[in-house]
Design an enzyme around this catalytic site. Structure first.
Site, PDB file in Angstrom:
ATOM      1  N   LYS A 111      85.915 -62.170  15.135  1.00 34.94           N
ATOM      2  CA  LYS A 111      86.300 -61.409  16.335  1.00 34.94           C
ATOM      3  C   LYS A 111      87.572 -61.955  16.979  1.00 34.94           C
ATOM      4  O   LYS A 111      88.262 -61.232  17.682  1.00 34.94           O
ATOM      5  CB  LYS A 111      85.162 -61.416  17.370  1.00 34.94           C
ATOM      6  CG  LYS A 111      83.856 -60.870  16.836  1.00 34.94           C
ATOM      7  CD  LYS A 111      83.407 -59.628  17.546  1.00 34.94           C
ATOM      8  CE  LYS A 111      82.098 -59.116  16.978  1.00 34.94           C
ATOM      9  NZ  LYS A 111      82.022 -57.719  16.732  1.00 34.94           N
ATOM     10  N   LYS A 194      81.080 -55.173   6.579  1.00 33.34           N
ATOM     11  CA  LYS A 194      79.840 -54.785   7.254  1.00 33.34           C
ATOM     12  C   LYS A 194      80.038 -53.500   8.069  1.00 33.34           C
ATOM     13  O   LYS A 194      81.075 -53.338   8.705  1.00 33.34           O
ATOM     14  CB  LYS A 194      79.434 -55.923   8.201  1.00 33.34           C
ATOM     15  CG  LYS A 194      78.060 -55.798   8.792  1.00 33.34           C
ATOM     16  CD  LYS A 194      77.815 -56.831   9.894  1.00 33.34           C
ATOM     17  CE  LYS A 194      78.297 -56.341  11.233  1.00 33.34           C
ATOM     18  NZ  LYS A 194      77.592 -56.887  12.400  1.00 33.34           N
ATOM     19  N   LYS A 197      79.410 -51.464  14.740  1.00 28.28           N
ATOM     20  CA  LYS A 197      79.653 -50.415  15.727  1.00 28.28           C
ATOM     21  C   LYS A 197      81.003 -50.552  16.421  1.00 28.28           C
ATOM     22  O   LYS A 197      81.487 -49.625  17.027  1.00 28.28           O
ATOM     23  CB  LYS A 197      78.508 -50.302  16.723  1.00 28.28           C
ATOM     24  CG  LYS A 197      78.231 -51.499  17.584  1.00 28.28           C
ATOM     25  CD  LYS A 197      77.144 -51.124  18.587  1.00 28.28           C
ATOM     26  CE  LYS A 197      76.025 -52.132  18.619  1.00 28.28           C
ATOM     27  NZ  LYS A 197      76.445 -53.488  18.964  1.00 28.28           N
TER      28      LYS A 197
HETATM   29  P1  ATP Z   1      79.626 -55.280  16.985  1.00 23.81           P
HETATM   30  O1  ATP Z   1      80.343 -54.373  16.083  1.00 23.81           O
HETATM   31  O2  ATP Z   1      79.812 -55.003  18.427  1.00 23.81           O
HETATM   32  O3  ATP Z   1      79.786 -56.741  16.641  1.00 23.81           O
HETATM   33  P2  ATP Z   1      77.221 -54.727  15.499  1.00 23.81           P
HETATM   34  O4  ATP Z   1      77.156 -53.307  15.107  1.00 23.81           O
HETATM   35  O5  ATP Z   1      77.531 -55.741  14.464  1.00 23.81           O
HETATM   36  O6  ATP Z   1      78.101 -54.966  16.792  1.00 23.81           O
HETATM   37  P3  ATP Z   1      75.130 -56.017  16.935  1.00 23.81           P
HETATM   38  O7  ATP Z   1      74.895 -55.604  18.323  1.00 23.81           O
HETATM   39  O8  ATP Z   1      75.891 -57.277  16.715  1.00 23.81           O
HETATM   40  O9  ATP Z   1      75.814 -54.888  16.090  1.00 23.81           O
HETATM   41  O10 ATP Z   1      73.788 -56.088  16.153  1.00 23.81           O
HETATM   42  C1  ATP Z   1      72.518 -55.655  16.539  1.00 23.81           C
HETATM   43  C2  ATP Z   1      71.561 -55.961  15.409  1.00 23.81           C
HETATM   44  O11 ATP Z   1      71.882 -55.125  14.297  1.00 23.81           O
HETATM   45  C3  ATP Z   1      71.687 -57.408  14.894  1.00 23.81           C
HETATM   46  O12 ATP Z   1      70.391 -57.882  14.553  1.00 23.81           O
HETATM   47  C4  ATP Z   1      72.548 -57.264  13.689  1.00 23.81           C
HETATM   48  O13 ATP Z   1      72.342 -58.306  12.769  1.00 23.81           O
HETATM   49  C5  ATP Z   1      72.108 -55.909  13.132  1.00 23.81           C
HETATM   50  N1  ATP Z   1      73.164 -55.288  12.362  1.00 23.81           N
HETATM   51  C6  ATP Z   1      74.395 -54.952  12.811  1.00 23.81           C
HETATM   52  N2  ATP Z   1      75.134 -54.397  11.833  1.00 23.81           N
HETATM   53  C7  ATP Z   1      74.346 -54.388  10.724  1.00 23.81           C
HETATM   54  C8  ATP Z   1      74.533 -53.948   9.388  1.00 23.81           C
HETATM   55  N3  ATP Z   1      75.677 -53.410   8.998  1.00 23.81           N
HETATM   56  N4  ATP Z   1      73.516 -54.084   8.522  1.00 23.81           N
HETATM   57  C9  ATP Z   1      72.331 -54.621   8.909  1.00 23.81           C
HETATM   58  N5  ATP Z   1      72.093 -55.067  10.157  1.00 23.81           N
HETATM   59  C10 ATP Z   1      73.077 -54.953  11.064  1.00 23.81           C
END
Ligand code: ATP
Ligand code: LTN
Length: 327
Positions: A111, A194, A197
């Site tokens: 990040k 990955k 969001k």
């Molecule tokens: P950001 O993009 O803001 O970092 P993010 O989409 O990675 O957010 P988080 O809020 O960090 O989402 O994650 C919420 C939950 O969803 C966490 O347990 C995270 O590990 C899981 N998660 C997020 N993205 C994935 C993915 N692509 N596959 C599986 N699990 C995920």
């Protein structure tokens, strides 16, 4: 029964990755112990976000929790910022985590990679401190998360060990739990990254219309091999679609390979789209019902009440252990 805890930060629209890697597992575990599921709104402030977006996203995640089948009678759903003990405990715990280990966190490195050092907020760096506070406040042993969060939970484990060595048996040792299949759903447009969001490329959003989801899956990046085979190194796109299919249908990779033996990617993608749409159609309908019911704020305030009860006890225990108490 062990306590269970997890959170999602309201930084943007939830993706299929959040659903498969996190929310689906929350629904499974809610019967297995007292469950604390919060919306990590304080964590969302670690990167710039508009106030109204933060506010609305937070309620929206709560609505998605309910739509997914989380039952507020079993799972305590609340906002992190409604429980002051998260912030108070983080201030204490920051003294037991070190700059070196925080700077090795992959999420921090990712990040902050494109930011100038002067513009990197302290909160982004200290993110795992607050997360450790979240985790230990509820004496939770089980932390269901996607793969990307395992490193943070490991750091919380190091902290618990360090803290307990110094002060005795004060904190409960947590452990990350990741889904057997689907702990890391990849972007449809770049399957080496990955699905996230905050990075809109190649994401499936839970908000997307089913037709849009179908189109996104049909145009997912694959490869020139032409065979439906689970091989994440050489066929990351196809393997990602297989992971999505497997986690939502329960079919094994072997079964999927056999089913699509001799068939093209077009047929395969159509089948993946069917599985995803069949899962999301009722979920989206329930989400609309939850929004109409206007129950979200009440669920959040009930969840916060229970969360505060437990969290305050743990905070007191920690304060006492380190010497912050009056006789
Ligand atoms: P950001 O993009 O803001 O970092 P993010 O989409 O990675 O957010 P988080 O809020 O960090 O989402 O994650 C919420 C939950 O969803 C966490 O347990 C995270 O590990 C899981 N998660 C997020 N993205 C994935 C993915 N692509 N596959 C599986 N699990 C995920
Ligand atoms: N860091 C997590 C959200 C989060 C969390 C937690 C998850 C904050 N505190 C405690 C599990 C336990 C994320 O980015 N998904």
């Amino acid at each position: 029964m062990d306590n269970i805890l997890s959170g999602i930060k309201p930084t943007g629209q939830l993706t299929l990755g959040n659903y498969i890697g996190a929310i689906k597992n929350f629904v499974k575990v809610q019967n297995e112990g007292e469950t604390f599921l919060f919306i990590a709104d304080l964590h969302a402030l670690t990167l710039p976000i508009e106030p109204n977006v933060l506010h609305d996203n937070s309620r929206d995640i709560a609505a998605y929790y309910l739509a997914a089948g989380l039952d507020p009678k079993k799972a305590n759903i609340f906002l992190q910022s409604d429980v002051p003990a998260h912030s108070e405990l983080a201030i204490i715990l920051q003294n037991y985590l070190y700059m070196g280990e925080l700077s090795r966190m992959t999420q921090f490195k990712d990040k902050s990679a494109k930011m100038k050092e002067e513009a990197i907020g302290l909160g982004l760096f200290a993110y795992p401190v607050l997360m450790a506070a979240d985790i230990v406040l509820y004496d939770s042993k089980r932390i269901p998360v996607g793969e990307d969060q395992v490193q943070h939970v490991e750091l919380a484990r190091d902290l618990v060990k360090r803290f307990n060595n110094r002060y005795g048996d004060v904190l409960v040792m947590p452990k990350a739990e990741i889904a057997k299949v689907g702990a890391r759903i990849m972007s449809l447009s770049d399957p080496t990254k990955k699905m996230s969001k905050s990075d809109p490329k190649g994401d499936i959003y839970l908000k997307d219309d089913l037709e849009v989801i179908r189109k996104k899956i049909m145009s997912a990046v694959t490869d020139m091999v032409g065979k439906v085979k689970y091989d994440p190194v050489n066929q990351p796109g196809v393997s990602n679609l297989m992971t999505i299919m497997s986690s939502l249908s329960g079919k094994s990779f072997d079964e999927i390979e056999k089913e699509f033996d001799g068939k093209g990617y077009g047929d395969f993608k159509r089948a993946v789209a069917d599985v995803v749409c069949n899962e999301l159609a009722p979920f989206k309908a329930r989400y609309e019902e939850v929004i109409k019911s206007g129950l979200v704020d009440e669920v959040l305030s009930r969840g916060a009440k229970r969360a505060n009860e437990i969290a305050e006890k743990t905070l007191k225990r920690v304060q006492k252990a380190v010497g912050l108490y009056s006789k």
